[in-house]
Design a protein around this motif. Structure first.
Motif, PDB file in Angstrom:
ATOM      1  N   HIS A  22       0.776  -1.284   0.039  1.00  0.00           N
ATOM      2  CA  HIS A  22      -0.164  -0.002   0.097  1.00  0.00           C
ATOM      3  C   HIS A  22       0.819   1.412   0.170  1.00  0.00           C
ATOM      4  O   HIS A  22       0.642   2.217  -0.766  1.00  0.00           O
ATOM      5  CB  HIS A  22      -0.796   0.251   1.179  1.00  0.00           C
ATOM      6  N   ILE A  80       2.028   2.068  -3.580  1.00  0.00           N
ATOM      7  CA  ILE A  80       1.022   2.371  -4.433  1.00  0.00           C
ATOM      8  C   ILE A  80       0.845   4.061  -3.967  1.00  0.00           C
ATOM      9  O   ILE A  80       0.838   4.897  -4.726  1.00  0.00           O
ATOM     10  CB  ILE A  80      -0.228   1.860  -4.265  1.00  0.00           C
ATOM     11  N   SER A 138       3.703   6.197  -5.082  1.00  0.00           N
ATOM     12  CA  SER A 138       3.480   6.497  -6.413  1.00  0.00           C
ATOM     13  C   SER A 138       2.562   7.624  -6.764  1.00  0.00           C
ATOM     14  O   SER A 138       2.896   8.446  -7.689  1.00  0.00           O
ATOM     15  CB  SER A 138       3.266   5.320  -7.446  1.00  0.00           C
ATOM     16  N   ILE A 163       4.518  -4.847  -8.041  1.00  0.00           N
ATOM     17  CA  ILE A 163       3.548  -3.769  -7.546  1.00  0.00           C
ATOM     18  C   ILE A 163       4.461  -2.284  -7.838  1.00  0.00           C
ATOM     19  O   ILE A 163       3.545  -1.443  -8.264  1.00  0.00           O
ATOM     20  CB  ILE A 163       3.414  -3.966  -6.030  1.00  0.00           C
ATOM     21  N   SER A 217       2.368   0.327 -10.113  1.00  0.00           N
ATOM     22  CA  SER A 217       1.828   1.483  -9.777  1.00  0.00           C
ATOM     23  C   SER A 217       2.555   2.617 -10.348  1.00  0.00           C
ATOM     24  O   SER A 217       2.152   3.893 -10.272  1.00  0.00           O
ATOM     25  CB  SER A 217       2.133   1.687  -7.766  1.00  0.00           C
ATOM     26  N   GLY A 240      -4.761   4.058  -8.543  1.00  0.00           N
ATOM     27  CA  GLY A 240      -4.305   3.746  -7.438  1.00  0.00           C
ATOM     28  C   GLY A 240      -5.144   3.145  -6.190  1.00  0.00           C
ATOM     29  O   GLY A 240      -4.751   2.106  -5.858  1.00  0.00           O
ATOM     30  N   LEU A 264      -5.621  -0.642  -7.489  1.00  0.00           N
ATOM     31  CA  LEU A 264      -4.448  -1.391  -7.229  1.00  0.00           C
ATOM     32  C   LEU A 264      -4.372  -1.764  -5.610  1.00  0.00           C
ATOM     33  O   LEU A 264      -3.968  -2.984  -4.926  1.00  0.00           O
ATOM     34  CB  LEU A 264      -3.090  -0.680  -7.547  1.00  0.00           C
ATOM     35  N   PHE A 276      -2.535  -7.143 -11.411  1.00  0.00           N
ATOM     36  CA  PHE A 276      -2.628  -5.574 -11.268  1.00  0.00           C
ATOM     37  C   PHE A 276      -2.703  -5.016 -12.678  1.00  0.00           C
ATOM     38  O   PHE A 276      -3.617  -4.112 -12.912  1.00  0.00           O
ATOM     39  CB  PHE A 276      -1.279  -5.084 -10.899  1.00  0.00           C
TER      40      PHE A 276
END
Length: 491
Positions: free
Chosen positions: A95, A98, A101, A139, A143, A182, A185, A462
């Motif tokens: 998390h 993400i 990002s 990930i 992201s 976001g 994801l 994803f």
């Protein structure tokens, strides 16, 4: 004969010719064979004319601002800030990746910069916490595509210039789609967290940290200015907004903003408070850019120049983490990146000349309409095409090549130009993380040391989320158009 420019261009790409030369040679050879020497001269003259543009100057300035912020130690602060909010959740560092990002997107606007900067920090940290390296790399790559969607965005500047659209409108239209990617994801990570027993992360990494006096007072002032700005916007919807307006009202709202923050100060952990204050100055960058554009204080190009000035002030004066030697390296890197992109844009303008001479859009429009007259069906088919193109071609060149061909076709079918710009930009941006040739997959592989093949398998869940978001953006225009419409950039 000119309609063969695209197949010839693709042949040049397949034999390994750089995109810039392929964009010029393919139409140039066909014009020469067609005996159109005057148009051939126009083709190469437009190479310079395509780069000689004030709006296009925003691109090198945004690239420079992103380089300065990245070199100035901003990445670590954003990661710590994200971890303070998300680290306690199951799958916490995923998390955090993400959310970082999303925040980093407002500074750099580049998927490659996001993957490189955040990956070098978060992939080792995730591996240490018990995540597999391929999951951490996947990930990070997935992201990172948020970077070119949330403003500022380099590919949206390119699209706006090539297609004659408003940069501000595209920036505003990208906010909600970027956040949707976001959130999608994060939902997928939450689903996977229980199945794979993903670990939590520590919320505060560095305890007992202190701020330098300069940084403390800068964050102190910015927090109050920003909160007063929120109150000012809310006051516009209340009777108070009619009784008082302008600077006096804003100054008056600084007082409740101060007392609210002091109330908040007594109820949070001191270490959490320090982490938040460290992120205040960097996160001011997108506020300055979008706020200035929306208020009409400056144009997107001027906003980019101000972003560079602000990044330099923060990195040298407030944080004190950059030196003159660092600045020289930053200028070199941003100059090389800018030169590459500007040459491509110049070649694209020349390429666009041949597109118009060949009547390719009209021919393509007839072909597309022969498949179906339903715009919804055609949008689905074009999404498939863009997704396939994104697997093999970088987002910038793909927009440069396909924008002048596809844009007029769908505009004539009643699709809003800004809406189609977002469909195309998001789709091709997701292509950066799509096997087999997604650029960020190779960057993630380089940063993590994991093979591209294993990252490609791990990223598939994803990518499925991102494809779902693309479909939502395609068939619900309000997702992209509501904010620019409220701001007056779209009718």
């Amino acid at each position: 004969m000119l309609v063969w420019f695209l197949p010839v261009f693709l042949v040049f790409l397949m034999i390994g010719l750089p995109v810039f030369f392929a964009l010029l040679f393919a139409p140039g050879i066909l014009l020469w064979l067609n005996g159109q020497e005057r148009d051939l001269a126009l083709l190469y003259r437009n190479l310079y004319n395509g780069m000689d543009s004030f709006p296009l100057m925003a691109l090198p300035f945004f690239l420079l601002a992103g380089e300065v912020m990245n070199r100035g130690g901003i990445t670590e602060r954003l990661v710590q800030f994200s971890q303070a909010f998300m680290g306690h959740l199951r799958g916490g560092l995923a998390h955090v990746n993400i959310l970082s990002s999303i925040l980093f997107a407002g500074l750099s606007g580049s998927a490659v910069a996001d993957t490189s900067a955040l990956g070098s920090t978060l992939i080792p940290a995730m591996e240490k916490q018990g995540y597999t390296r391929r999951f951490a790399a996947a990930i990070t790559a997935a992201s990172s595509v948020i970077g070119p969607i949330i403003p500022p965005s380099g590919i949206m500047i390119i699209y706006a210039y090539v297609m004659g659209q408003s940069v501000a409108a595209l920036f505003l239209a990208g906010i909600v789609p970027g956040i949707l990617v976001g959130v999608g994801l994060m939902i997928m990570v939450r689903v996977m967290a229980d199945r794979y027993d993903l670990p939590k992360a520590e919320r505060i990494v560095e305890r007992g940290a202190e701020l330098k006096p300069v940084e403390y007072w800068v964050s102190f002032l910015l927090l109050r200015l920003n909160l007063a700005g929120v109150f000012y916007l809310l006051a516009g919807f209340l009777p108070l907004g009619a009784a008082a307006s302008g600077l006096p009202l804003y100054i008056g709202l600084l007082i409740p903003a101060h007392f609210l923050l002091m109330f908040y100060r007594t109820r949070v952990d001191p270490d959490f408070r320090v982490v938040c204050k460290k992120a205040v100055a960097p996160l001011q960058t997108p506020i300055i850019i979008l706020g200035g554009i929306l208020l009409g204080v400056f144009t997107p190009t001027e906003a980019a120049a101000i972003a560079v000035l602000y990044a330099l002030i923060i990195s040298f004066g407030v944080l004190g983490v950059m030196s003159g030697k660092d600045l020289v390296d930053v200028l070199k890197r941003s100059a090389m990146a800018s030169a590459t992109v500007l040459l491509l844009v110049g070649a694209a303008v020349s390429f666009k000349t041949v597109v118009s001479l060949s009547h390719a859009p009209e021919i393509l429009a007839e072909f597309i309409l022969s498949l179906s007259e339903n715009p919804l069906t055609l949008l689905f088919l074009i999404n498939i095409l863009l997704f396939i193109v994104g697997m093999f071609l970088d987002a910038g060149p793909a927009i440069i090549i396909l924008g002048p061909i596809l844009g007029p076709v769908f505009t004539s079918l009643g699709v809003d130009p800004v809406h189609f710009a977002i469909i195309m930009s998001v789709n091709l941006t997701v292509g950066l993380a799509t096997p087999p040739m997604g650029l960020v997959l190779f960057v993630a592989s380089s940063v993590s040391g994991e093979k591209v093949e294993t990252i490609s398998r791990a990223i598939l869940p994803f990518l499925a989320v991102e494809v779902l978001v693309i479909m939502l953006i395609t068939y619900v225009p309000a997702i992209s158009l509501t904010i620019p419409r409220l701001a007056g950039f779209v009718n």
